[in-house]
Design a protein around this motif. Sequence first.
Motif, short mmCIF file in Angstrom:
data_model
loop_
_atom_site.label_atom_id
_atom_site.label_comp_id
_atom_site.label_asym_id
_atom_site.label_seq_id
_atom_site.Cartn_x
_atom_site.Cartn_y
_atom_site.Cartn_z
N ARG A 191 -34.57 -12.45 59.69
CA ARG A 191 -34.90 -12.33 61.07
C ARG A 191 -35.95 -11.18 61.35
N LYS A 192 -35.50 -10.17 60.60
CA LYS A 192 -36.16 -8.91 60.41
C LYS A 192 -37.54 -9.27 60.25
N ASN A 193 -37.82 -9.58 58.83
CA ASN A 193 -39.26 -9.86 58.41
C ASN A 193 -39.91 -11.10 59.04
N GLU A 194 -39.04 -11.76 59.38
CA GLU A 194 -39.88 -12.98 60.25
C GLU A 194 -40.43 -12.35 61.44
N LYS A 195 -39.76 -11.61 62.14
CA LYS A 195 -40.44 -11.03 63.44
C LYS A 195 -41.61 -9.98 62.89
N ASP A 196 -41.60 -9.24 61.97
CA ASP A 196 -42.60 -8.41 61.56
C ASP A 196 -43.70 -9.30 61.15
N ILE A 197 -43.73 -10.21 60.27
CA ILE A 197 -44.55 -10.85 59.76
C ILE A 197 -45.57 -11.68 61.00
N LYS A 198 -44.67 -12.48 61.94
CA LYS A 198 -45.23 -12.76 63.07
C LYS A 198 -45.97 -11.96 63.94
N HIS A 199 -45.31 -10.96 64.07
CA HIS A 199 -46.11 -9.84 64.99
C HIS A 199 -47.56 -9.44 64.16
N VAL A 200 -47.65 -9.37 62.95
CA VAL A 200 -48.78 -9.18 62.22
C VAL A 200 -49.76 -10.24 62.44
N LEU A 201 -49.34 -11.23 62.04
CA LEU A 201 -50.24 -12.60 62.20
C LEU A 201 -50.81 -12.76 63.57
N LYS A 202 -49.97 -12.37 64.50
CA LYS A 202 -50.47 -12.61 65.92
C LYS A 202 -51.45 -11.53 66.27
N ASP A 203 -51.48 -10.27 65.70
CA ASP A 203 -52.23 -9.39 65.87
C ASP A 203 -53.70 -9.78 65.28
#
Length: 511
Positions: A208-220
């Motif tokens: 969950r932690k890394n999924e959240k971080d990766i999706k945040h980067v993808l969005k930016d």
Amino acid sequence: MLVLFQSSGVINGYDHQGIERILFETVSDDNSSLILADKRTRRKDPSNDFKYYTGGWNISDHHYIFSVSFTAAPLFAIAAIWFVGCGVSLLLICCCYCCCMRHPYYSKTVYAFCLCLLSLFTISAIVGCVVLYTGQGKFHESTKDTLDYVVSQSNDTVSSLKNVSSILSAAKDIEIDQVSLPSNVKTDIVRVHNMINDAATKLKFETRKNEKDIKHVLKDVRLALIIIAAVMLLVALLGFLFSMLGLQFLVYILVILGWILVTATLILCGIFLALHNIVGDTCVAMNEWVENPMAHTALDDILPCVDNATAQETMSQSKEVEFRLVEMVNYIINVSNINPPPSFPRSLNYNQSGPLVPTLCNPLTANKTDRTCQAGELQFDNATRVWRNYVCQVSTNGTCTTTGRLTPKMYQEMSVAVNVSDGLSQYTPFLTGLLDCSFVRETLIEIHKDHCPDLNRFSEWVYIGLAMVSVAVMLSLVLWVLYACEKKHRRYTKLMIESAPGSVTIYRQWK
């Protein structure tokens, strides 16, 4: 690319064929670690005196990051040269063509040539923006699909671990006619239950932690690329329009804005070129790891095998509980098949009668190896259905009043034991997959086969689109100024011709 879990330093396991156990201990990188994508990642490392990097794929190694980033050095250099050199050049062009009026007459050849090139580069900028916008959308979707797949595999593993833990916990409470598992087995179940829960909780947390971080980067990243595509397209079109209209003041404003935007776009293009190379390196690394799944590699930082101690204990305890539950059920069946005299204890004599109850097949031997079922033994999937025919009706004191060798209570308790044993048996392939790490191998095979081609293709689209837009707008900036100045000189020349003697003849020849 996709950073989901953390791993320990020691990986133990069984080989793919399950023939013999192979133990890998990470004592030193020289004799135990597998270098992934060794040939592909051999690049010059600016952080190590430009020596060739030899550590293979490893996103946690700063030398790898520097070496792969160095592949984009030409684009970064172009960005620097553009920012400094072209900025000065544009300033000189503005001064020469817009301030100095020693040669006010314009050239029809230069005018037409500038118009053709400006039209060509504007079209190129539009095409580049389309490629960039399309590429970023497809790259975002393919990356998201890959992330969702990995997260789904992780969630399935966590769910299966918790199911095994729940089944083992249920086995601890099973009691058939006052017969239950030994106390030491119950203690082991509690210990393994805690180990499984710890492993599942850690896996879930990291996912969950890394999924959240990766999706945040993808969005930016997606937002930045969309903004770049939209702004560069707008600048290209406005620059073309203003230069056509000869609005020099607005052209100069766009030149300054475009100058900065082109620099930023070139830098972003270099970053995506490095990202494209990282994606390619990762896909090659995954493919090589599949061929050596139990070796310790840098890929453990992304998708490690489950801690072998937990997998080993879970498998061992699962087989132990499955074996003992079947033995316990068969013990009760053997007791029910006896026809004791009335003087026997109540536990052996409850007025049972009728055909003998068939025993349950134990798929394991005493040393927990696979066993072949004998004729007449029942399988887990049909045992409860067959035993229903051997259930008698009981009186208030629990003795049979009709033909049958199993009381309803015994049948219910035996059914629970069979369901638990069947559940443990069904999770045996999953537990085997934890031991030989086949679940990770299958995940990486799927990523390499179905996701890597799209990731490579669309990341390439993005940096190609960025490069096209950068070059097209870069060249358009110069042409905006030249064409706007030629437009101004054209108007000035027209006025000069019309005011000179014989202006009609000269104007017709000029026109």
